[in-house]
Design a protein around this motif. Structure first.
Motif, PDB file in Angstrom:
ATOM      1  N   LYS A   2      -2.512  -4.975  17.979  1.00 28.14           N
ATOM      2  CA  LYS A   2      -3.899  -4.664  17.969  1.00 28.14           C
ATOM      3  C   LYS A   2      -4.788  -5.948  18.327  1.00 28.14           C
ATOM      4  CE  LYS A   2      -4.083  -0.475  15.406  1.00 28.14           C
ATOM      5  NZ  LYS A   2      -4.592   0.472  14.207  1.00 28.14           N
ATOM      6  N   PRO A   3      -5.871  -5.859  18.899  1.00 27.72           N
ATOM      7  CA  PRO A   3      -6.826  -7.255  18.865  1.00 27.72           C
ATOM      8  C   PRO A   3      -7.593  -7.227  17.906  1.00 27.72           C
ATOM      9  CG  PRO A   3      -7.576  -5.373  20.358  1.00 27.72           C
ATOM     10  CD  PRO A   3      -6.279  -4.884  19.937  1.00 27.72           C
ATOM     11  N   ASN A   4      -8.048  -8.334  17.256  1.00 28.88           N
ATOM     12  CA  ASN A   4      -8.860  -8.510  16.303  1.00 28.88           C
ATOM     13  C   ASN A   4     -10.356  -8.478  17.020  1.00 28.88           C
ATOM     14  OD1 ASN A   4      -7.249  -9.004  14.187  1.00 28.88           O
ATOM     15  ND2 ASN A   4      -6.676 -11.088  14.896  1.00 28.88           N
ATOM     16  N   ILE A   5     -11.262  -7.876  16.642  1.00 30.22           N
ATOM     17  CA  ILE A   5     -12.741  -7.829  16.814  1.00 30.22           C
ATOM     18  C   ILE A   5     -13.538  -8.135  15.741  1.00 30.22           C
ATOM     19  CG2 ILE A   5     -14.412  -6.445  17.975  1.00 30.22           C
ATOM     20  CD1 ILE A   5     -12.079  -4.649  19.311  1.00 30.22           C
ATOM     21  N   ALA A   6     -14.553  -9.066  16.309  1.00 28.86           N
ATOM     22  CA  ALA A   6     -15.518  -9.139  15.180  1.00 28.86           C
ATOM     23  C   ALA A   6     -16.723  -8.940  15.689  1.00 28.86           C
ATOM     24  CB  ALA A   6     -15.638 -10.815  15.042  1.00 28.86           C
ATOM     25  N   LEU A  17     -19.887   1.504  16.692  1.00 34.03           N
ATOM     26  CA  LEU A  17     -18.927   0.693  17.218  1.00 34.03           C
ATOM     27  C   LEU A  17     -17.569   0.348  16.635  1.00 34.03           C
ATOM     28  CD1 LEU A  17     -18.555  -0.684  20.213  1.00 34.03           C
ATOM     29  CD2 LEU A  17     -19.130  -2.905  18.963  1.00 34.03           C
ATOM     30  N   ALA A  18     -17.529   0.015  15.245  1.00 36.75           N
ATOM     31  CA  ALA A  18     -16.597  -0.085  14.408  1.00 36.75           C
ATOM     32  C   ALA A  18     -15.780   1.044  14.157  1.00 36.75           C
ATOM     33  CB  ALA A  18     -16.787  -0.601  13.089  1.00 36.75           C
ATOM     34  N   GLU A  20     -15.542   3.821  16.136  1.00 38.05           N
ATOM     35  CA  GLU A  20     -14.968   4.364  17.272  1.00 38.05           C
ATOM     36  C   GLU A  20     -14.001   3.270  17.835  1.00 38.05           C
ATOM     37  OE1 GLU A  20     -17.317   5.785  20.579  1.00 38.05           O
ATOM     38  OE2 GLU A  20     -18.835   6.703  19.051  1.00 38.05           O
ATOM     39  N   LEU A  21     -13.825   2.192  17.515  1.00 37.66           N
ATOM     40  CA  LEU A  21     -12.711   1.221  17.730  1.00 37.66           C
ATOM     41  C   LEU A  21     -11.711   0.989  16.820  1.00 37.66           C
ATOM     42  CD1 LEU A  21     -14.748  -1.308  19.885  1.00 37.66           C
ATOM     43  CD2 LEU A  21     -13.356   0.327  20.731  1.00 37.66           C
ATOM     44  N   ASN A  22     -11.926   1.770  15.500  1.00 33.64           N
ATOM     45  CA  ASN A  22     -10.998   1.146  14.348  1.00 33.64           C
ATOM     46  C   ASN A  22      -9.722   1.578  14.576  1.00 33.64           C
ATOM     47  OD1 ASN A  22     -11.319   0.121  12.023  1.00 33.64           O
ATOM     48  ND2 ASN A  22     -11.325   2.098  10.692  1.00 33.64           N
ATOM     49  N   GLU A  23      -9.426   2.661  15.432  1.00 32.00           N
ATOM     50  CA  GLU A  23      -7.896   2.886  15.420  1.00 32.00           C
ATOM     51  C   GLU A  23      -7.405   2.179  16.592  1.00 32.00           C
ATOM     52  OE1 GLU A  23      -7.557   7.070  16.278  1.00 32.00           O
ATOM     53  OE2 GLU A  23      -8.341   7.634  14.405  1.00 32.00           O
ATOM     54  N   HIS A  24      -7.904   1.432  17.396  1.00 33.05           N
ATOM     55  CA  HIS A  24      -7.608   0.638  18.435  1.00 33.05           C
ATOM     56  C   HIS A  24      -7.615  -0.801  18.138  1.00 33.05           C
ATOM     57  CE1 HIS A  24      -7.819   4.295  20.966  1.00 33.05           C
ATOM     58  NE2 HIS A  24      -8.894   4.397  20.140  1.00 33.05           N
ATOM     59  N   ALA A  25      -8.104  -1.138  17.068  1.00 35.79           N
ATOM     60  CA  ALA A  25      -8.220  -2.939  16.752  1.00 35.79           C
ATOM     61  C   ALA A  25      -8.243  -3.034  15.448  1.00 35.79           C
ATOM     62  CB  ALA A  25      -9.426  -3.169  17.513  1.00 35.79           C
ATOM     63  N   ASP A  26      -8.262  -4.283  14.992  1.00 36.39           N
ATOM     64  CA  ASP A  26      -8.586  -4.688  13.642  1.00 36.39           C
ATOM     65  C   ASP A  26      -9.867  -5.183  13.509  1.00 36.39           C
ATOM     66  OD1 ASP A  26      -5.979  -4.157  12.734  1.00 36.39           O
ATOM     67  OD2 ASP A  26      -5.148  -6.004  13.403  1.00 36.39           O
ATOM     68  N   ILE A  27     -10.823  -4.545  12.960  1.00 42.08           N
ATOM     69  CA  ILE A  27     -12.206  -4.737  13.029  1.00 42.08           C
ATOM     70  C   ILE A  27     -12.767  -5.439  11.751  1.00 42.08           C
ATOM     71  CG2 ILE A  27     -14.468  -3.689  13.188  1.00 42.08           C
ATOM     72  CD1 ILE A  27     -12.837  -3.170  15.614  1.00 42.08           C
ATOM     73  N   THR A  28     -13.883  -6.488  11.884  1.00 40.79           N
ATOM     74  CA  THR A  28     -14.308  -6.811  10.837  1.00 40.79           C
ATOM     75  C   THR A  28     -15.772  -7.133  11.273  1.00 40.79           C
ATOM     76  OG1 THR A  28     -12.396  -8.520  10.248  1.00 40.79           O
ATOM     77  CG2 THR A  28     -14.542  -9.048   9.480  1.00 40.79           C
ATOM     78  N   PHE A 151     -10.890 -14.520  16.488  1.00 37.16           N
ATOM     79  CA  PHE A 151     -10.760 -13.247  16.725  1.00 37.16           C
ATOM     80  C   PHE A 151     -10.537 -13.238  18.311  1.00 37.16           C
ATOM     81  CE2 PHE A 151     -13.366 -13.503  13.039  1.00 37.16           C
ATOM     82  CZ  PHE A 151     -13.040 -12.470  12.445  1.00 37.16           C
ATOM     83  N   ASP A 152     -10.044 -12.338  18.898  1.00 37.54           N
ATOM     84  CA  ASP A 152      -9.843 -11.852  20.338  1.00 37.54           C
ATOM     85  C   ASP A 152     -11.026 -11.680  20.984  1.00 37.54           C
ATOM     86  OD1 ASP A 152      -6.835 -12.208  20.386  1.00 37.54           O
ATOM     87  OD2 ASP A 152      -7.189 -10.373  19.114  1.00 37.54           O
TER      88      ASP A 152
END
Length: 329
Positions: A2-6, A17-18, A20-28, A151-152
């Motif tokens: 999974k990509p890291n997203i800040a 946004l967090a 809706e993307l939480n299952e597709h990326a590691d969110i901070t 982060f990616d």
């Protein structure tokens, strides 16, 4: 992997946004304030509460209605049916009807965001001051130049002027977007000293909106609290004025419009929203700003006209685009 997203900013856009993307990326999520909310935040002083930003919202799209449905069912969000009037210095007041449902979160506007934040990785009281790209990764730093991680993707849901400074987009990418200021006057007034109406639109005045905050659903009616918003044009003219003078002028205007005696105002506080209202977007509005090649993006209510629902819609559209790009990668 999974990509890291800040995600910068934990208001409605950032949280949407967090989620809706939480299952597709590691969110901070990084939020500079002590709590959640942005312009849906609630100011506290002792037993008194003021929703000093957005005071209500509407729901017009099917997607936003779907988001709100479980919160309405659990009474985190309730419909507000106020006795609303229109005021003017030169004209008698008249009743103002609303033709669609208006909603508030309970017991404060930030309650919706607190509920939405469950399970998300949020770092509060952290201002992202700068970022730089190294070897295809974004390095984030706070206002003390301390590293915040690698982060990616970096996505800002902060107000437009702050986002413009932080993200290295071209100036043309921000064309058509803009934000305007507003003052929020917060008063403590005993309920018995206030008029019978609950909220007012104001014409031909430095003030554009007045609401008796304690009369909103779910609030403590034992403590009289008033929120009065200035017009954006008046705020822009007086943005750098002495703030005590601004508070005094707006308090006097409130008393003149409502008939409340100055001696009945027990406390008066002022908040300067430098970036409160979005300017109207010309042409076909775009819900976000995106540079997929460099993995940078921005969203927020300022992309679509400035309403609470605009913040959700902007983030919802960006999340859909990012999921689609990931599937097609």
């Amino acid at each position: 992997m999974k990509p890291n997203i800040a995600i910068i900013g934990a208001g409605l856009a950032g949280l949407t946004l967090a989620r809706e993307l939480n299952e597709h990326a590691d969110i901070t999520l990084f939020e500079k304030a002590r709590g959640l909310g942005g312009r849906m935040s609630t100011r506290r002083r002792g037993e008194h509460r003021w929703d000093h930003g957005a005071q209500f919202f509407t729901a017009r799209s099917h997607t936003f209605k779907a988001l709100l449905k479980p919160y309405i069912e659990s009474s985190v969000v309730v419909e507000w049916q106020p006795n609303i009037t229109t005021l003017s210095p030169e004209q008698p007041p008249y009743k103002r009807p609303w033709f669609e449902p208006h909603y508030v979160a309970t017991p404060g506007m930030n309650s919706l965001l607190k509920t939405m934040s469950t399970g998300l990785n949020i770092t509060l009281q952290t201002r992202v001051e700068k970022l730089r790209q190294e070897a295809g990764k974004w390095q984030l730093f706070d206002d003390k130049s301390e590293p915040l991680g690698e982060f990616d993707w970096v996505i800002s849901s902060a107000p437009l002027p702050q986002t413009e400074v932080l993200l290295p987009f071209k100036p043309a990418d921000w064309a058509g977007f803009g934000m305007q200021p507003c003052y929020a006057l917060m008063l403590k007034v005993e309920d018995g000293e206030l008029p019978v109406w609950d909220a007012a639109r104001v014409n031909d005045s430095p003030l554009g909106w007045i609401a008796f905050n304690h009369r909103l659903p779910g609030r403590n009616r034992n403590f009289g609290t008033v929120v009065a918003h200035s017009t954006s044009s008046w705020a822009e003219t007086h943005l750098e004025d002495d703030q005590d003078s601004v508070r005094e002028q707006l308090t006097a205007e409130f008393c003149m419009l409502t008939g409340v005696k100055a001696t009945s105002v027990l406390e008066a506080h002022l908040h300067r929203w430098r970036y409160a209202l979005a300017t109207e977007v010309e042409g076909e509005p775009v819900g976000y700003v995106l540079d997929a090649k460099r993995k940078l993006a921005a969203c927020g209510d300022w992309c679509l006209g400035g309403q609470v629902e605009s913040a959700f819609t902007s983030a919802h559209q960006l999340a859909a685009r990012l999921r689609a790009d990931a599937c097609n990668a």
